[in-house]
Scaffold this motif. Structure first.
Motif, PDB file in Angstrom:
ATOM      1  N   SER A   1       0.835  -1.203   0.000  1.00 40.61           N
ATOM      2  CA  SER A   1       0.000   0.000   0.000  1.00 40.61           C
ATOM      3  C   SER A   1       0.869   1.251   0.000  1.00 40.61           C
ATOM      4  O   SER A   1       0.646   2.189  -0.781  1.00 40.61           O
ATOM      5  CB  SER A   1      -0.927  -0.011   1.221  1.00 40.61           C
ATOM      6  OG  SER A   1      -1.711   1.165   1.251  1.00 40.61           O
TER       7      SER A   1
ATOM      8  N   ARG B   1      -4.856  -0.934  -0.169  1.00 42.26           N
ATOM      9  CA  ARG B   1      -5.403  -0.416   1.092  1.00 42.26           C
ATOM     10  C   ARG B   1      -6.575  -1.274   1.557  1.00 42.26           C
ATOM     11  O   ARG B   1      -6.714  -1.571   2.759  1.00 42.26           O
ATOM     12  CB  ARG B   1      -5.832   1.043   0.901  1.00 42.26           C
ATOM     13  CG  ARG B   1      -4.654   2.012   0.800  1.00 42.26           C
ATOM     14  CD  ARG B   1      -5.121   3.459   0.895  1.00 42.26           C
ATOM     15  NE  ARG B   1      -5.916   3.840  -0.248  1.00 42.26           N
ATOM     16  CZ  ARG B   1      -5.413   4.365  -1.361  1.00 42.26           C
ATOM     17  NH1 ARG B   1      -4.121   4.576  -1.462  1.00 42.26           N
ATOM     18  NH2 ARG B   1      -6.203   4.702  -2.375  1.00 42.26           N
TER      19      ARG B   1
ATOM     20  N   SER C   1       2.107   5.758  -7.021  1.00 42.02           N
ATOM     21  CA  SER C   1       1.033   6.572  -7.595  1.00 42.02           C
ATOM     22  C   SER C   1       1.455   8.027  -7.675  1.00 42.02           C
ATOM     23  O   SER C   1       1.282   8.688  -8.709  1.00 42.02           O
ATOM     24  CB  SER C   1      -0.235   6.423  -6.741  1.00 42.02           C
ATOM     25  OG  SER C   1      -1.257   7.262  -7.244  1.00 42.02           O
TER      26      SER C   1
ATOM     27  N   ALA D   1      -3.329   0.893  -5.701  1.00 42.31           N
ATOM     28  CA  ALA D   1      -3.126   1.422  -4.350  1.00 42.31           C
ATOM     29  C   ALA D   1      -4.405   1.294  -3.528  1.00 42.31           C
ATOM     30  O   ALA D   1      -4.372   0.914  -2.346  1.00 42.31           O
ATOM     31  CB  ALA D   1      -2.687   2.890  -4.419  1.00 42.31           C
TER      32      ALA D   1
ATOM     33  N   VAL E   1      -2.291   2.417 -11.319  1.00 36.67           N
ATOM     34  CA  VAL E   1      -1.576   2.435 -10.041  1.00 36.67           C
ATOM     35  C   VAL E   1      -2.474   2.947  -8.930  1.00 36.67           C
ATOM     36  O   VAL E   1      -2.439   2.445  -7.797  1.00 36.67           O
ATOM     37  CB  VAL E   1      -0.298   3.285 -10.166  1.00 36.67           C
ATOM     38  CG1 VAL E   1       0.293   3.565  -8.802  1.00 36.67           C
ATOM     39  CG2 VAL E   1       0.729   2.568 -11.021  1.00 36.67           C
ATOM     40  N   GLU E   2      -3.295   3.916  -9.231  1.00 38.45           N
ATOM     41  CA  GLU E   2      -4.229   4.432  -8.228  1.00 38.45           C
ATOM     42  C   GLU E   2      -5.219   3.351  -7.812  1.00 38.45           C
ATOM     43  O   GLU E   2      -5.497   3.150  -6.635  1.00 38.45           O
ATOM     44  CB  GLU E   2      -4.972   5.643  -8.801  1.00 38.45           C
ATOM     45  CG  GLU E   2      -5.960   6.273  -7.834  1.00 38.45           C
ATOM     46  CD  GLU E   2      -5.307   6.811  -6.569  1.00 38.45           C
ATOM     47  OE1 GLU E   2      -5.957   6.822  -5.519  1.00 38.45           O
ATOM     48  OE2 GLU E   2      -4.114   7.187  -6.632  1.00 38.45           O
TER      49      GLU E   2
ATOM     50  N   SER F   1       2.581   1.481  -3.275  1.00 36.46           N
ATOM     51  CA  SER F   1       1.626   1.871  -4.312  1.00 36.46           C
ATOM     52  C   SER F   1       1.301   3.354  -4.222  1.00 36.46           C
ATOM     53  O   SER F   1       1.180   4.032  -5.251  1.00 36.46           O
ATOM     54  CB  SER F   1       0.350   1.035  -4.187  1.00 36.46           C
ATOM     55  OG  SER F   1       0.620  -0.330  -4.391  1.00 36.46           O
ATOM     56  N   ASP F   2       1.174   3.842  -2.973  1.00 31.84           N
ATOM     57  CA  ASP F   2       0.924   5.286  -2.822  1.00 31.84           C
ATOM     58  C   ASP F   2       2.102   6.089  -3.371  1.00 31.84           C
ATOM     59  O   ASP F   2       1.918   7.067  -4.114  1.00 31.84           O
ATOM     60  CB  ASP F   2       0.698   5.621  -1.337  1.00 31.84           C
ATOM     61  CG  ASP F   2      -0.628   5.075  -0.827  1.00 31.84           C
ATOM     62  OD1 ASP F   2      -1.525   4.837  -1.666  1.00 31.84           O
ATOM     63  OD2 ASP F   2      -0.770   4.878   0.384  1.00 31.84           O
TER      64      ASP F   2
END
Length: 482
Positions: A229, A443, A236, A439, A435-436, A232-233
């Protein structure tokens, strides 16, 4: 279903016992004392030869003790009226059989073997008095059935009590399991329930191990999903930054492409202008060469004029000399020669003026020739300079042609790069969106793993050494590249 018989007097009444039922007890007791030992020895020999039955006795001495106790019970059974003392003794026997797990079949088969051994002997002794023998046999069978009923009732009551105790213990353990306590065990169960205890322990151990693995997996998933997560954030954010940078790059590349395209167009026009300049320079070179030829003609004409002036100067000198001679001859002639002297003087003056004019013209022609020579030299220098300029213009023309071709190729290449950058911009925008989403999914996975860990944490498990697992993955770290 009828009401169960709960009291011993009711049981005696059910079997039809009255005070008169005990009259044959002394005679039966004598027969038991005489024939029961041999019958019991044969019974216990059979038990000793049967492994399943012999397993209930720890040793031959224990088996002999049990045989003596059973003989004593038979003798006590026919010692007098059946009372609570007898009942307690018989119920204790049934309870002991239930406690050690002896099947009722073995107990009843013992009665069958003893009756099979004793009844024929009782009947043979009663051949002289069949009624007494019949009464004794009936008393033996009836007392045996009552004794079996009392013992088996106690056996079943003990079994029921054991079952109730087992059920109560299982209920308590299951209640602890329902509350999440998987450390509860089924200990000290009565004989016959070993399989239940083993199966429950296997179930509890496996379920506890499974929950432990689930808890460990949830912890690892939580750790990994947290790292994913966070990564990924970060990815992103960096993808968004990269998308913005790529968008700016695409705009800059578009501007550069336009500039290079205009430069290519300007280079093409410059190439055309240089071509025109080369043509004009070549035309100018031709004109200069023609001027050089004309200047050479003028120089030759000037040389010829100098020669003519030299001739004229010679003629003037000869004329002057002739006029001088004519003046001398006129002076000799006296008055007759005065008129001729005047003519000679005029001719001499004319010759002098001609000579002067020829000198002046010669001087002028000489100066003009010098200037013509200077002009010729300069025209020659101009021609040579124009030839060099034409050569340089030819070189510039070739260079500009190459620049034009290279600029065209660069413009084409930049157009392709611009197209590729535009496509990369679109793909990067799509990647940023993906990617968003990834993410958001990470989460959600972290939240689900955390919820799973909280659910598993409600269970109280045994602290058993966990199998070796792979080292927990560190949170993923991304290195931004621009």
């Amino acid at each position: 279903m009828s009401e169960p018989i709960t009291s011993f007097p009711e049981k005696l009444a059910a079997f039809g016992y009255t005070p008169g039922s005990y009259r044959a007890f002394p005679a039966v007791r004598k027969m038991v004392a005489r024939h029961a030992p041999a019958a019991l020895r044969r019974l216990y020999d059979h038990i000793r030869a049967t492994p399943k039955a012999a397993a209930f006795f720890g040793s031959p001495a224990v088996m002999d003790h049990a045989r003596d106790k059973q003989l004593d019970h038979w003798l006590t059974l026919f010692s007098g009226p059946l009372d609570d003392h007898y009942r307690i003794r018989a119920e204790r026997i049934g309870s002991v059989h239930a406690r050690i797990g002896l099947s009722p079949t073995w107990y009843i088969s013992g009665y069958a073997r003893i009756l099979e051994d004793m009844l024929p002997k009782i009947l043979r002794r009663g051949m002289l008095n069949p009624l007494a023998a019949s009464r004794a046999a009936t008393t033996l069978v009836k007392a045996s059935l009552l004794d079996m009923d009392v013992a088996l009732s106690a056996y079943f009551q003990a079994e029921e009590a054991r079952r109730e105790a087992v059920i109560a213990q299982v209920g308590r353990v299951l209640e602890r399991l329902a509350s999440g306590d998987f450390t509860a065990t089924l200990d000290d169960l009565p004989p016959g329930y070993e399989a239940l205890a083993a199966d429950f322990e296997s179930m509890r151990t496996r379920f506890s191990a499974t929950l432990g693995q689930v808890a460990d997996a949830a912890t690892r998933i939580n750790t990994g999903s947290s790292g994913v997560s966070g990564a990924s954030d970060m990815l992103s954010q960096r993808t968004e930054q990269q998308a913005a940078s790529l968008e700016e790059t695409a705009a800059a590349m578009d501007q550069i492409t336009s500039t290079v395209r205009r430069t290519a167009d300007d280079a093409a026009r410059a190439n055309d202008a240089v071509g025109h300049a080369r043509g004009e320079a070549q035309t100018s070179g031709t004109i200069v060469r023609e001027a050089m030829a004309a200047m050479d003609g003028i120089a030759r004409a000037s040389a010829e004029i100098v020669d003519i002036i030299a001739v004229i100067d010679g003629i003037a000198f000869q004329t002057n000399l002739l006029a001088l001679n004519a003046g001398v001859e006129a002076a000799r002639a006296g008055d007759a020669g005065k008129g001729f002297a005047v003519v000679a003087s005029e001719v001499r003056a004319l010759a002098q003026r001609s000579a002067d004019a020829a000198k002046d013209v010669k001087a002028r022609i000489t100066g003009a020739s010098a200037q013509v020579r200077v002009g010729v030299d300069r025209v020659n220098s101009t021609g040579e300079a124009l030839e060099r300029i034409i050569a340089h213009i030819a070189d510039v023309d070739a260079l500009v042609a190459q620049i034009t071709e290279a600029a065209g190729q660069q413009a084409q290449g930049l157009a392709q790069v611009n197209t590729a950058v535009a496509e990369m911009d679109g793909v990067t925008q799509q990647n940023a969106a993906m990617v968003e989403h990834a993410a958001a999914a990470a989460r959600d996975l972290a939240a689900e793993a955390d919820a799973l860990a909280r659910e598993v944490a409600r269970f109280q498990l045994e602290q058993t050494p966990a199998p070796p697992v792979a080292r927990r993955a560190e949170p993923i770290r991304l290195v931004a590249t621009r």
